[in-house]
Design a protein around this motif. Structure first.
Motif, short mmCIF file in Angstrom:
data_model
loop_
_atom_site.label_atom_id
_atom_site.label_comp_id
_atom_site.label_asym_id
_atom_site.label_seq_id
_atom_site.Cartn_x
_atom_site.Cartn_y
_atom_site.Cartn_z
N ILE A 42 -4.84 -11.16 2.81
CA ILE A 42 -3.98 -11.70 3.56
C ILE A 42 -4.63 -13.37 2.25
O ILE A 42 -3.37 -13.81 1.57
N LEU B 297 -1.52 -5.43 1.49
CA LEU B 297 -1.68 -5.95 2.98
C LEU B 297 -0.41 -5.13 4.22
O LEU B 297 -0.99 -5.42 4.83
N LEU C 105 3.83 -10.96 8.46
CA LEU C 105 2.59 -10.90 9.23
C LEU C 105 2.82 -9.50 10.15
O LEU C 105 2.46 -8.96 10.68
#
Length: 487
Positions: A267, A320, A375
């Motif tokens: 991240i 990610l 996310l």
């Protein structure tokens, strides 16, 4: 003439600059003067509560006049996050709620014992209010957002300084430190707003797939109840299902100690590469119309980032997204295995959680717009299918052994083709074995033996060269007739 709170008159029909008046009043300790805080808050997307706004602007005045430790005012972010979290219904956790959460998480640990080889964590289950969630997770939020937050704060400060009229610059005088802190204060308020809003959506400490609180296992009872609204399912079933998810997350991050750093590092790598489009900030500052707060709010909600990404950014984003998908897919698969025969509503709850994680809530969208970071595990279903296939092929322990080292983790290619994962892994392992054998032979001197390589043809290994004179060749070394001088 009708009075406009954002365009106050000085008595001679000449409108004043509201931003200049605000800065003048702030520097002079006169508060907000005739400027309506509600209109300024409306432009920034802040809550429309006069008392709350009065407190916020009073705090902004103190914050901007004090030196800051960095480009972003994290104290202001913290205070605003706490305030937003408490602005709604955020009652303190009761003793009964604490007991229910503790019992649900203990039972969840027992259910997980039968579906994974990773041992239980031994963590004590916690029940948090929204304000407690903010306190426990803000340190990680700072770590995740600091790279891009610093870039935005610096860009805001530079844009405001460059676009400020000359007469206002002279008016500012020696208040350069306030100008430097202003960008950090603005972004700190917005970031606190986003984190505080997230506290009303998350149901646990790992709900977004990232361990925001290290070595913690917790549920938020008020948000669990909110999650169950409209599902027409028993409250205890909902609490147990979410407890199994939380316990699975905690077990993975505790028993695989490198994973938290690996995920947070991915991240951070992505956030560091986010490109700030300063031209958009400058355009916003140049075209600022105080009388049109809706337009300002709409411009801010669109973000200030370049839509194009560099190749390095694409690589970081793929890493990610793959890591988030693998974590969420593993948790999804284990939760289903642990609950499918024990909770009649497990299938419905699984699908609800999957859709919720795939789409994200309003606060999550606001956060991603602010810092340019999503996310959400876009490939959760593919990852869950891969973990299910690995269990069939290798068993529970073989599946979980994938977490032993980051180099063993599946890649984006493996999510595209789960059936081919084992075949590709065997080829890679065979290639590694060949390299290891060759290296071992080299270290043991095996490649120096005659006939094993080009060194066998060298003069130092087999005798004299063709140019050697008679004094250099002994009687036993003279080649016989018809024999090559280089044997």
């Amino acid at each position: 003439m009708t009075s406009n709170p954002l365009n106050p008159s000085n008595g001679d029909e000449e409108p004043k600059d509201p931003l200049a008046e605000m800065l003048k009043n702030l520097m002079g300790g006169q508060g907000m003067g005739d400027i309506d805080p509600a209109e300024l808050a409306k432009a920034a997307g802040l809550p429309d509560d006069p008392n709350l706004l009065a407190q916020m602007f009073s705090q902004v005045q103190a914050m901007m006049s004090a030196p800051s430790e960095g480009p972003v005012n994290w104290q202001l972010a913290h205070e605003n996050a706490r305030r937003v979290a408490a602005s709604g219904s955020d009652p303190s956790v009761t003793a009964q709620q604490s007991r229910e959460v503790d019992e649900a998480l203990r039972l969840a640990e027992l259910w997980l014992d039968g579906v994974t080889g990773l041992p239980a964590t031994g963590l004590i289950g916690r029940a948090w209010s929204r304000a407690e969630w903010v306190e426990e997770t803000l340190g990680t939020w700072k770590r995740l957002t600091e790279p891009v937050a610093n870039s935005i704060a610096n860009a805001l400060s530079s844009a405001m300084t460059e676009q400020m009229p000359e007469e206002m610059k002279s008016m500012m005088g020696g208040a350069s430190s306030m100008l430097q802190n202003m960008g950090g204060a603005i972004f700190g308020m917005q970031l606190g707003q986003a984190i505080g809003a997230l506290s009303a959506e998350v149901v646990s400490s790992t709900d977004i797939g990232v361990p925001l609180a290290d070595l913690e296992m917790a549920l938020l009872p008020s948000n669990v109840a909110k999650f169950g609204e409209g599902l027409s399912l028993p409250e205890n079933d909902i609490r147990l299902f979410l407890a199994v998810r939380e316990a699975a997350h905690a077990r993975l991050f505790v028993q695989v100690p490198w994973l938290r750093g690996h995920l947070l590092g991915a991240i951070e790598a992505y956030a560091r590469g986010i490109h700030i489009d300063t031209s958009k900030i400058e355009e916003l500052a140049r075209d600022l119309e105080p009388g049109n707060p809706e337009g300002i709010q709409a411009a801010l909600s669109q973000g200030v980032f370049m839509p194009q990404r560099t190749p390095a950014q694409d690589q970081a984003l793929e890493k990610l997204e793959t890591a988030l998908a693998l974590v969420e897919g593993w948790v999804d698969e284990l939760t289903w295995a642990a609950t499918q025969k024990l909770l009649p509503s497990a299938a419905a709850l699984r699908e609800t959680v999957r859709r919720r994680r795939a789409t994200g809530g309003p606060a999550e969208h606001a956060f991603s717009s602010l810092v340019g970071l999503e996310l959400r595990p876009r490939r959760l279903r593919e990852a869950a299918a891969l973990w299910a296939l690995l269990k069939e092929e290798r068993g529970i322990d073989g599946r979980d052994a994938i977490w032993h080292h980051p180099d063993l983790l599946p890649t984006a290619e493996d999510l595209d083709d789960p059936q081919g994962f084992s075949g590709r892994r065997k080829l890679a392992e065979a290639s590694d074995t060949e390299v290891d054998n060759a290296l071992q032979k080299l270290l043991s001197g095996g490649f120096d033996e005659p006939g094993d390589g080009p060194a066998a043809d060298g003069p130092d290994e087999t005798g004299p060269s063709e140019e050697a004179g008679p004094d250099e060749t002994g009687p036993d070394e003279t080649p016989e007739e018809g024999e090559s001088p280089k044997a």
